[in-house]
Design an enzyme around this catalytic site. Structure first.
Site, short mmCIF file in Angstrom:
data_model
loop_
_atom_site.label_atom_id
_atom_site.label_comp_id
_atom_site.label_asym_id
_atom_site.label_seq_id
_atom_site.Cartn_x
_atom_site.Cartn_y
_atom_site.Cartn_z
N LEU A 48 9.80 -43.48 -63.57
CA LEU A 48 10.73 -42.39 -63.84
C LEU A 48 10.79 -41.50 -62.61
CD1 LEU A 48 10.18 -40.88 -67.43
CD2 LEU A 48 12.27 -41.90 -66.52
N ASP A 49 12.00 -41.17 -62.14
CA ASP A 49 12.14 -40.28 -60.99
C ASP A 49 11.46 -38.94 -61.28
OD1 ASP A 49 13.63 -42.19 -59.67
OD2 ASP A 49 15.56 -41.36 -60.32
N PRO A 50 11.00 -38.24 -60.25
CA PRO A 50 10.41 -36.91 -60.47
C PRO A 50 11.34 -35.96 -61.22
CG PRO A 50 9.90 -37.67 -58.25
CD PRO A 50 10.86 -38.67 -58.84
N ALA A 52 13.35 -36.68 -63.55
CA ALA A 52 13.47 -37.09 -64.94
C ALA A 52 12.25 -36.70 -65.76
CB ALA A 52 13.69 -38.60 -65.03
#
Length: 311
Positions: A48-50, A52
């Site tokens: 998960l991207d930071p 998100a």
């Protein structure tokens, strides 16, 4: 006489379904959980991207052997697209590369959604982990390079418009492995002629795990304080772990007796018994007394182990 090395952590096994907060990277989240549980081994099932938030399944110990099954599972995201700007990273973190004063109507958005469901082709973002000639695309992008990333096939089960205002729209998507939600936002903006980027992103589900199984980091930190790390008391934390086999929902289960379980753990095949047992299965799991024994295949009525688990 050689000295024995100190073990690096507990041999704790199971899944922890973390509600990752926005602003924390997935690698940092795994490191935090590994430290809290004093786990010997840990990994996650899908970055998960930071930016998100949401469901980040984290495997501890032998649960890491089941990560591929979760990686292949369907995912549900809820995401907000801000209209009027396209950004280098396709989310809030990157600089603006294109802008427009145009804004889409709700009718125009809804009319476009069928084009984004089913089996479709998608070009990943420039800032992605895709490898180009052995290098990550995001590393090349940070160096100022624009790289050609080939479009790839993805599957979108549904894409729903939840709400809409002139400047932004909230969507929910159910999609398969390899889907970039940032690319969905980028492409919607281009097709609508107004440009767009992700303003908020939350992963709601990762099959087979459920939203009710989410655990907030603060709850884990509170549980850690209830125990005594130096004394090896992690009971309050361990209550949040799910059984390894939770990740195998949907796969055929082959129940075996203790003797067969011992053979499987030595890497030997066993005859599949029982009226409902599969004769053939490309992926299956064996259990004894309700506990996971092995992952493997069923061929010609024989369970052949590929990965085994300690008793």
């Amino acid at each position: 006489m050689a000295r024995r090395g100190k073990r690096k952590g507990r041999r704790i096994n199971g899944w922890l379904i973390l509600d990752k907060p926005a602003g924390m990277g997935s690698t940092n989240a795994v490191s935090k959980i590994k430290w809290l549980f004093n786990a010997e081994k840990a990994g996650h099932a899908g970055t998960l991207d930071p930016l998100a938030s949401g469901m980040l399944p984290i495997a501890l110990g032998d649960a890491t052997k089941t990560v591929p099954f979760v990686m292949d599972g369907a995912k549900v995201y809820r995401f907000k697209v801000a209209w009027g700007e396209e950004r280098a990273t396709d989310d809030l973190e990157g600089p603006v590369t294109k802008s427009s004063d145009e804004r889409p109507t709700e009718e125009a958005i809804r009319a476009l959604l069928p084009n984004y469901t089913g089996i479709i082709m998608q070009t990943p973002p420039q800032f992605s982990a895709i490898k180009i000639d052995g290098e990550r695309a995001y590393d090349l992008a940070r160096e100022g390079e624009t790289v050609e990333i080939a479009a790839r096939e993805i599957e979108v089960g549904r894409l729903d418009l939840v709400s809409s205002t002139p400047d932004e729209a909230l969507f929910e998507i159910e999609c398969g492995k390899g889907t970039y939600v940032r690319s969905i936002a980028r492409d919607l903006g281009r097709d609508l002629g107004c440009f767009g980027h992700i303003a908020e992103l939350r992963r709601m589900e990762v099959y087979p795990f459920l939203p009710a199984q989410l655990v907030e980091l603060s709850a884990l930190e509170d549980a850690a304080r209830e125990g005594d790390r130096e004394a090896g008391d992690f009971a309050a934390l361990d209550e949040y772990l799910l059984d390894i086999a939770t990740a195998l929902e949907g796969l055929p289960e082959v129940a075996v007796n203790d003797d067969a379980a011992a053979r499987l753990r030595l890497g030997n095949p066993v005859i599949v018994r029982g009226r409902d047992a599969p004769v053939e299965a490309p992926e299956a799991w064996a259990s004894a007394r309700g506990r996971l024994v092995a992952l493997g295949v069923v061929e010609a009525g024989m369970f052949k182990p590929k990965r085994v688990f300690a008793a």
